[in-house]
Design a protein around this motif. Structure first.
Motif, PDB file in Angstrom:
ATOM      1  N   ILE A   2       0.841  -1.191   0.000  1.00 45.31           N
ATOM      2  CA  ILE A   2       0.000   0.000   0.000  1.00 45.31           C
ATOM      3  C   ILE A   2       0.879   1.246   0.000  1.00 45.31           C
ATOM      4  O   ILE A   2       1.749   1.407   0.851  1.00 45.31           O
ATOM      5  CB  ILE A   2      -0.960   0.011   1.204  1.00 45.31           C
ATOM      6  N   GLY A   3       0.633   2.135  -0.954  1.00 45.38           N
ATOM      7  CA  GLY A   3       1.371   3.394  -1.040  1.00 45.38           C
ATOM      8  C   GLY A   3       0.762   4.467  -0.163  1.00 45.38           C
ATOM      9  O   GLY A   3       1.445   5.116   0.618  1.00 45.38           O
ATOM     10  N   TYR A   4      -0.555   4.654  -0.313  1.00 44.68           N
ATOM     11  CA  TYR A   4      -1.296   5.592   0.523  1.00 44.68           C
ATOM     12  C   TYR A   4      -2.776   5.298   0.401  1.00 44.68           C
ATOM     13  O   TYR A   4      -3.211   4.629  -0.525  1.00 44.68           O
ATOM     14  CB  TYR A   4      -1.001   7.053   0.160  1.00 44.68           C
ATOM     15  N   VAL A   5      -3.535   5.775   1.373  1.00 40.40           N
ATOM     16  CA  VAL A   5      -4.993   5.698   1.332  1.00 40.40           C
ATOM     17  C   VAL A   5      -5.509   7.125   1.274  1.00 40.40           C
ATOM     18  O   VAL A   5      -4.848   8.057   1.746  1.00 40.40           O
ATOM     19  CB  VAL A   5      -5.575   4.955   2.545  1.00 40.40           C
ATOM     20  N   THR A   6      -6.667   7.309   0.675  1.00 41.30           N
ATOM     21  CA  THR A   6      -7.247   8.639   0.530  1.00 41.30           C
ATOM     22  C   THR A   6      -8.644   8.652   1.124  1.00 41.30           C
ATOM     23  O   THR A   6      -9.425   7.725   0.903  1.00 41.30           O
ATOM     24  CB  THR A   6      -7.335   9.027  -0.964  1.00 41.30           C
ATOM     25  N   GLU A  35      -2.984  22.373  -4.549  1.00 39.59           N
ATOM     26  CA  GLU A  35      -4.053  23.340  -4.275  1.00 39.59           C
ATOM     27  C   GLU A  35      -5.234  23.220  -5.227  1.00 39.59           C
ATOM     28  O   GLU A  35      -6.370  23.476  -4.837  1.00 39.59           O
ATOM     29  CB  GLU A  35      -3.505  24.770  -4.295  1.00 39.59           C
ATOM     30  N   GLU A  36      -5.009  22.811  -6.479  1.00 36.81           N
ATOM     31  CA  GLU A  36      -6.101  22.781  -7.457  1.00 36.81           C
ATOM     32  C   GLU A  36      -7.230  21.829  -7.048  1.00 36.81           C
ATOM     33  O   GLU A  36      -8.385  22.079  -7.354  1.00 36.81           O
ATOM     34  CB  GLU A  36      -5.594  22.453  -8.867  1.00 36.81           C
ATOM     35  N   ASN A  37      -6.919  20.738  -6.358  1.00 38.67           N
ATOM     36  CA  ASN A  37      -7.980  19.824  -5.932  1.00 38.67           C
ATOM     37  C   ASN A  37      -7.974  19.588  -4.422  1.00 38.67           C
ATOM     38  O   ASN A  37      -8.808  18.854  -3.920  1.00 38.67           O
ATOM     39  CB  ASN A  37      -7.888  18.490  -6.680  1.00 38.67           C
ATOM     40  N   ARG A  55     -10.797  16.836  -1.680  1.00 39.29           N
ATOM     41  CA  ARG A  55     -12.196  16.979  -2.056  1.00 39.29           C
ATOM     42  C   ARG A  55     -12.485  15.882  -3.076  1.00 39.29           C
ATOM     43  O   ARG A  55     -11.626  15.559  -3.901  1.00 39.29           O
ATOM     44  CB  ARG A  55     -12.441  18.350  -2.687  1.00 39.29           C
ATOM     45  N   PRO A  56     -13.674  15.288  -3.064  1.00 37.30           N
ATOM     46  CA  PRO A  56     -13.984  14.253  -4.044  1.00 37.30           C
ATOM     47  C   PRO A  56     -13.853  14.772  -5.482  1.00 37.30           C
ATOM     48  O   PRO A  56     -14.233  15.904  -5.788  1.00 37.30           O
ATOM     49  CB  PRO A  56     -15.430  13.872  -3.721  1.00 37.30           C
ATOM     50  N   TYR A  57     -13.321  13.939  -6.346  1.00 37.25           N
ATOM     51  CA  TYR A  57     -13.070  14.277  -7.740  1.00 37.25           C
ATOM     52  C   TYR A  57     -14.346  14.677  -8.477  1.00 37.25           C
ATOM     53  O   TYR A  57     -14.341  15.577  -9.307  1.00 37.25           O
ATOM     54  CB  TYR A  57     -12.412  13.082  -8.441  1.00 37.25           C
ATOM     55  N   ASN A  58     -15.466  14.013  -8.128  1.00 37.39           N
ATOM     56  CA  ASN A  58     -16.713  14.265  -8.852  1.00 37.39           C
ATOM     57  C   ASN A  58     -17.435  15.534  -8.395  1.00 37.39           C
ATOM     58  O   ASN A  58     -18.496  15.860  -8.895  1.00 37.39           O
ATOM     59  CB  ASN A  58     -17.655  13.060  -8.752  1.00 37.39           C
TER      60      ASN A  58
END
Length: 131
Positions: A2-6, A35-37, A55-58
């Motif tokens: 595992i690299g990372y969890v989000t 900063e953009e997302n 923040r969620p992508y959708n």
């Protein structure tokens, strides 16, 4: 592996402060910020597993995954206790006090459960006999 969890957040400033304090208690820090997302990665070092918030992508509100949990391995039971207390100090909520789950021994499971400010569930744990 595992690299990372989000995990998603609806308040990045509060989430960044929570995870900075939580990961900071383990000697880690913020490793990356976009900063953009809002993607922000916390960890103890590059090349080791980390925790990211965003923040969620959708564009929809962040919600908690039913049955989803992040488990953080500790090398001492005292660190399990410390991290649980730190999470509550930072505004998290208790989902299970620190303690032994099952019998003592070489494969003993000592864990504590808590939720972050957005309701994401985490566990701090140590496997093995009392230290």
């Amino acid at each position: 592996m595992i690299g990372y969890v989000t995990v998603g957040s609806n308040d990045l400033d509060k989430a960044r402060a929570f995870y900075a304090g939580l990961v900071g208690a383990l000697g880690g820090s913020e490793l990356m910020r976009m900063e953009e997302n809002g993607f922000t990665l916390f960890g103890t070092a590059w090349g080791t597993p980390g925790i990211a918030i965003t923040r969620p992508y959708n564009g929809e509100p962040a919600t908690v995954g039913n049955g989803m949990m992040i488990a953080l391995a500790m090398d001492a039971r005292s660190k399990v206790d410390m991290l649980h207390a730190k999470a509550l100090e930072l505004g998290g909520t208790c989902e299970g006090e620190p303690g032994l789950r099952g019998p003592e021994g070489d494969q003993a499971f000592y864990g504590a459960y808590f939720r972050d400010l957005d309701g994401n569930k985490l566990c701090a744990f140590k496997v093995g006999p009392a230290d």
